[in-house]
Design a protein around this motif. Structure first.
Motif, PDB file in Angstrom:
ATOM      1  N   GLY A 212       3.513   5.542  -4.813  1.00 17.29           N
ATOM      2  CA  GLY A 212       3.468   6.990  -5.014  1.00 17.29           C
ATOM      3  C   GLY A 212       2.773   7.698  -3.869  1.00 17.29           C
ATOM      4  N   GLY A 213       3.218   8.940  -3.606  1.00 17.96           N
ATOM      5  CA  GLY A 213       2.605   9.747  -2.547  1.00 17.96           C
ATOM      6  C   GLY A 213       2.052  11.041  -3.108  1.00 17.96           C
ATOM      7  N   ARG A 214       1.808  11.986  -2.194  1.00 18.59           N
ATOM      8  CA  ARG A 214       1.218  13.258  -2.599  1.00 18.59           C
ATOM      9  C   ARG A 214       2.089  14.010  -3.600  1.00 18.59           C
ATOM     10  NH1 ARG A 214      -1.145  15.826   2.811  1.00 18.59           N
ATOM     11  NH2 ARG A 214       0.773  14.849   3.492  1.00 18.59           N
ATOM     12  N   GLY A 215       3.394  13.730  -3.551  1.00 17.87           N
ATOM     13  CA  GLY A 215       4.315  14.376  -4.482  1.00 17.87           C
ATOM     14  C   GLY A 215       4.014  14.079  -5.939  1.00 17.87           C
ATOM     15  N   MET A 216       3.132  13.073  -6.192  1.00 21.29           N
ATOM     16  CA  MET A 216       2.754  12.777  -7.579  1.00 21.29           C
ATOM     17  C   MET A 216       1.744  13.798  -8.097  1.00 21.29           C
ATOM     18  SD  MET A 216       4.652  10.282  -8.388  1.00 21.29           S
ATOM     19  CE  MET A 216       3.974  10.063 -10.043  1.00 21.29           C
ATOM     20  N   LYS A 217       1.205  14.606  -7.211  1.00 20.14           N
ATOM     21  CA  LYS A 217       0.347  15.768  -7.535  1.00 20.14           C
ATOM     22  C   LYS A 217      -1.012  15.443  -8.152  1.00 20.14           C
ATOM     23  CE  LYS A 217       3.765  19.355  -7.653  1.00 20.14           C
ATOM     24  NZ  LYS A 217       5.055  19.331  -8.294  1.00 20.14           N
ATOM     25  N   GLY A 218      -1.348  14.187  -8.357  1.00 25.07           N
ATOM     26  CA  GLY A 218      -2.685  13.895  -8.872  1.00 25.07           C
ATOM     27  C   GLY A 218      -2.723  12.551  -9.570  1.00 25.07           C
ATOM     28  N   PRO A 219      -3.946  11.935  -9.627  1.00 20.88           N
ATOM     29  CA  PRO A 219      -4.066  10.594 -10.204  1.00 20.88           C
ATOM     30  C   PRO A 219      -3.675  10.557 -11.684  1.00 20.88           C
ATOM     31  CG  PRO A 219      -6.232  11.564  -9.781  1.00 20.88           C
ATOM     32  CD  PRO A 219      -5.229  12.477  -9.162  1.00 20.88           C
ATOM     33  N   GLU A 220      -3.765  11.711 -12.353  1.00 26.70           N
ATOM     34  CA  GLU A 220      -3.462  11.725 -13.793  1.00 26.70           C
ATOM     35  C   GLU A 220      -1.981  11.446 -14.077  1.00 26.70           C
ATOM     36  OE1 GLU A 220      -4.491  14.173 -11.911  1.00 26.70           O
ATOM     37  OE2 GLU A 220      -3.440  16.054 -12.342  1.00 26.70           O
ATOM     38  N   HIS A 221      -1.144  11.550 -13.034  1.00 28.98           N
ATOM     39  CA  HIS A 221       0.283  11.308 -13.253  1.00 28.98           C
ATOM     40  C   HIS A 221       0.708   9.877 -12.912  1.00 28.98           C
ATOM     41  CE1 HIS A 221       0.285  15.821 -12.429  1.00 28.98           C
ATOM     42  NE2 HIS A 221       0.458  15.644 -13.726  1.00 28.98           N
ATOM     43  N   ALA A 268       9.800   4.374  -3.254  1.00 23.09           N
ATOM     44  CA  ALA A 268       8.828   5.370  -2.790  1.00 23.09           C
ATOM     45  C   ALA A 268       9.018   6.659  -3.589  1.00 23.09           C
ATOM     46  CB  ALA A 268       9.032   5.636  -1.306  1.00 23.09           C
ATOM     47  N   CYS A 269       7.972   7.092  -4.280  1.00 25.06           N
ATOM     48  CA  CYS A 269       8.073   8.255  -5.158  1.00 25.06           C
ATOM     49  C   CYS A 269       7.203   9.382  -4.613  1.00 25.06           C
ATOM     50  CB  CYS A 269       7.602   7.901  -6.557  1.00 25.06           C
ATOM     51  SG  CYS A 269       8.346   6.386  -7.187  1.00 25.06           S
ATOM     52  N   GLY A 270       7.815  10.455  -4.194  1.00 23.17           N
ATOM     53  CA  GLY A 270       7.050  11.598  -3.699  1.00 23.17           C
ATOM     54  C   GLY A 270       6.307  11.289  -2.410  1.00 23.17           C
ATOM     55  N   ILE A 271       6.909  10.429  -1.568  1.00 26.86           N
ATOM     56  CA  ILE A 271       6.322  10.117  -0.252  1.00 26.86           C
ATOM     57  C   ILE A 271       7.289  10.649   0.801  1.00 26.86           C
ATOM     58  CG2 ILE A 271       5.522   8.292   1.313  1.00 26.86           C
ATOM     59  CD1 ILE A 271       5.075   6.497  -1.092  1.00 26.86           C
ATOM     60  N   SER A 272       6.809  11.473   1.729  1.00 22.46           N
ATOM     61  CA  SER A 272       7.722  12.114   2.676  1.00 22.46           C
ATOM     62  C   SER A 272       8.236  11.126   3.712  1.00 22.46           C
ATOM     63  CB  SER A 272       7.026  13.286   3.359  1.00 22.46           C
ATOM     64  OG  SER A 272       5.924  12.794   4.097  1.00 22.46           O
ATOM     65  N   GLY A 273       7.401  10.116   4.060  1.00 28.64           N
ATOM     66  CA  GLY A 273       7.857   9.102   5.007  1.00 28.64           C
ATOM     67  C   GLY A 273       7.367   9.334   6.418  1.00 28.64           C
ATOM     68  N   ALA A 274       6.081   9.610   6.564  1.00 21.28           N
ATOM     69  CA  ALA A 274       5.486   9.712   7.901  1.00 21.28           C
ATOM     70  C   ALA A 274       5.685   8.380   8.614  1.00 21.28           C
ATOM     71  CB  ALA A 274       3.998  10.019   7.794  1.00 21.28           C
ATOM     72  N   ILE A 275       5.801   8.433   9.936  1.00 23.87           N
ATOM     73  CA  ILE A 275       6.092   7.231  10.727  1.00 23.87           C
ATOM     74  C   ILE A 275       5.044   6.141  10.474  1.00 23.87           C
ATOM     75  CG2 ILE A 275       4.928   8.072  12.825  1.00 23.87           C
ATOM     76  CD1 ILE A 275       7.317   6.863  14.398  1.00 23.87           C
ATOM     77  N   GLN A 276       3.787   6.560  10.216  1.00 21.23           N
ATOM     78  CA  GLN A 276       2.732   5.564   9.962  1.00 21.23           C
ATOM     79  C   GLN A 276       2.952   4.847   8.632  1.00 21.23           C
ATOM     80  OE1 GLN A 276       2.168   8.754  10.791  1.00 21.23           O
ATOM     81  NE2 GLN A 276       0.499   8.946  12.263  1.00 21.23           N
ATOM     82  N   HIS A 277       3.530   5.557   7.669  1.00 17.39           N
ATOM     83  CA  HIS A 277       3.815   4.905   6.383  1.00 17.39           C
ATOM     84  C   HIS A 277       5.007   3.961   6.536  1.00 17.39           C
ATOM     85  CE1 HIS A 277       3.695   4.340   2.055  1.00 17.39           C
ATOM     86  NE2 HIS A 277       5.016   4.445   2.048  1.00 17.39           N
TER      87      HIS A 277
END
Lengths: 325, 246
Positions: A212-221, A268-277
């Motif tokens: 999960g990435g930032r698109g998950m909007k928070g640890p509660e999800h 990959a859920c809510g991860i934009s895919g930066a080159i480092q990732h």
């Protein structure tokens, strides 16, 4: 002259990555016209060690010294060096794990060997020339490396070699003592703390990963990620911004400065895919990307994609896996 | 206490990797080089420990040709006291380890720190080689490092957990997060870095034990197959029947 493989055991079981290492070693032995012996470290059972015959191992050395239960750099190095001397091993194969890298690098000095880590394919042996292919530039490239020393140590990247399963073949198990002394255990850990693994699957060993990435909007999800992971028997992971924000522990961070994984399936859920990732995951066999932004760069590196809201898509996927049975 | 911090000069993390036409070397044209991100943890933690102790020195070592000096100066600007550059191409991990071990021995350093691995070669080898060459313990990869007198307490990452390890100086540790928050140079640091000592020495040792024959790029993906969000469940069927991964 033989091939020695280092087999890591945990709770009596041979680790999956070590089954791959054993298979790699026995195929190298075949190439060189010799046999492969294993040296086992960690807590093993004789029955499980004998089963290494299925991966083409003929003999397994095992030192029952109880202090070898946990990783101790000094003691493990001495044990494996002693086994290499006993076997006159020309090639030593281990896992590209935290244990393998720590021991392999020390061994290469002690045995005056050429060392290649992060190896992803069987070697090419052409006359006296021994070449291995390894990952470099954080997964963005591959390098063919010639090991020029007489002795060679190879650390094999997890999930890059298919484990052999020659049903019915068994290996002999031989008690072996490296005559370890207290001094060899000077750097023994004071304490070992194991983390709770979501879904019980260890990320570096996993063949399926839900991340999960930032698109998950928070640890509660994160239960959405965990539910799908549980249904798939997958490990959970996250991107760097997620672990930086303390939504998830650091050891789940996958990427250039986190851990590199190469599972069969990476979702990959809510991860934009930066080159480092991408650097941390691009050797995965199949990549699935779920993102509501159709322009997310990760789609370019994916095999399957869903343009949609993770909060809507993830429960549907979990449901579909459960229906599949 | 004397700290020795090993830094690599690597292409910036966003670099698109290409090679020279014969595929034997990385194509440096137009590429920005940085201090290896893992090494920044080692550097910052060494400076923090020195500050906490109120005395001591942090020396930076790099094995590289003259074009690495801007990043050595950057390390000095972040807070290292002096630097040593071993004037040679870092041909392989063993060659680099021999250089570091030789400098470490001569300077009698107490703590030798480096990043877990470099983001270009990804060897994760130099730490153990240096430790073995010097006959001292190595803790790798370390997530936490605290010092009390001559004793260090470290957290070492293992698959699925961590070990708490205690070692006495001298020792080697390879560092990774969450050890510290890497520092960036401030204006005062940049000004003082210009006059800090940077010594250049020649290489020693018996040379590399490996040679890169050729580089290659990983195979390209075929292109993404998109599944409409309304029928997300279809994806699971494809993963089973087409990709055969579940």
């Amino acid at each position: 002259m033989s091939v020695l493989v280092v087999v890591e055991c945990d709770n009596g079981e041979v680790k999956k990555s070590s089954l791959e290492v054993a298979s790699y070693g026995s195929q190298v032995a075949q190439l060189l016209g010799t046999t492969a012996t294993a040296i086992a470290v960690g807590v093993a059972t004789e029955a499980n060690l004998a089963q290494l015959g299925e991966q083409g191992i003929s003999n397994v050395l095992y030192d029952a010294e109880p202090r070898l239960k946990d990783f101790v750099n000094g003691a493990y190095t001495k044990l494996i060096a002693a086994a290499a001397e006993k076997e006159q091993a020309q090639v030593i194969v281990l896992a590209n794990s935290n244990i393998g890298a720590a021991v392999g690098s020390r061994l290469s000095i002690r045995l005056k060997a050429s060392l290649a880590t992060n190896v992803v394919e069987l070697p090419k042996v052409d006359g006296g020339k021994f070449t291995v292919r390894r990952g470099a530039y954080s997964g963005k490239a591959l390098a063919d490396v010639v090991l020029t020393g007489d002795r060679k140590i190879i650390a094999v990247k997890k999930n890059s070699i298919e484990a052999l399963h020659n049903a019915g073949q068994t290996a002999t198990v031989e008690q072996f003592s490296a005559q370890l002394s207290d001094a060899d255990f000077a750097d023994a850990p004071k304490q070992v703390v194991m983390q709770e693994q979501a879904g019980g699957v260890l990320l570096p060993e996993a063949d399926k990963v839900v991340s999960g990435g930032r698109g998950m909007k928070g640890p509660e999800h994160w239960s959405l990620i965990e539910d799908l992971a549980k249904a798939l028997h997958a490990a959970t992971a996250c991107s760097k911004p997620v672990s930086d924000a303390d939504w998830r522990p650091h050891h789940e961070h996958v990427g250039q400065t986190g851990i590199t994984v190469s599972p069969n399936l990476y979702i990959a859920c809510g991860i934009s895919g930066a080159i480092q990732h991408l650097a941390g995951v691009n050797s995965s066999k199949v990549i699935v990307v779920i993102n509501k932004d159709p322009e997310a760069p990760f789609f370019k590196a994916a095999d399957y994609g869903i343009v949609g809201d993770v909060f809507d898509v993830l429960p549907k996927l979990t449901q579909a896996v459960k229906e599949l049975g | 206490m004397k700290f020795l911090v090993c830094i690599s000069n690597v292409p910036d993390t966003t670099t698109k990797i290409t090679f020279t036409p014969d595929n034997k070397e990385f194509n440096k044209a137009g590429v920005q080089f940085v201090i290896n991100p893992w090494d920044e943890y080692a550097l910052t933690r060494a400076i923090e420990l020195k500050e906490a102790q109120g005395s001591g020195t942090v020396t930076v070592i790099n094995v590289g040709e003259a074009d690495t000096e801007p990043n050595i100066r950057k390390a000095l600007a972040i807070g290292a006291d002096d630097a040593i550059r071993v004037n040679a191409k870092p041909t392989d991990a063993f060659f680099v380890a021999e250089q570091i071990a030789s400098v470490a021995k001569e300077g009698a350093y107490d703590v030798i720190l480096m990043g877990k691995e470099s983001i270009d070669y990804n060897g994760f080898q130099v730490h153990g080689m240096v430790g073995e060459l010097l006959g001292i313990p190595t803790v790798a990869p370390a997530m936490k490092l605290d010092m009390s007198g001559n004793t260090a307490t470290l957290e070492r990452e293992i698959e699925g957990g961590k070990e708490i390890v205690e070692v006495n100086t001298p020792f080697v540790a390879s560092c990774q997060q969450p050890m510290c928050e890497p520092r960036i140079p401030n204006m005062r640091g940049i000004m003082t870095a210009r006059t800090k000592p940077l010594k250049v020495v020649g290489p020693v040792g018996s040379g590399a034990r490996t040679e890169v024959a050729e580089y290659a790029l990983p195979p390209k993906k075929q292109g993404v197959k998109l599944i409409p969000a309304e029928s997300a469940g279809e994806l699971i069927k494809l993963l089973r029947n087409e990709a055969k991964v579940i």
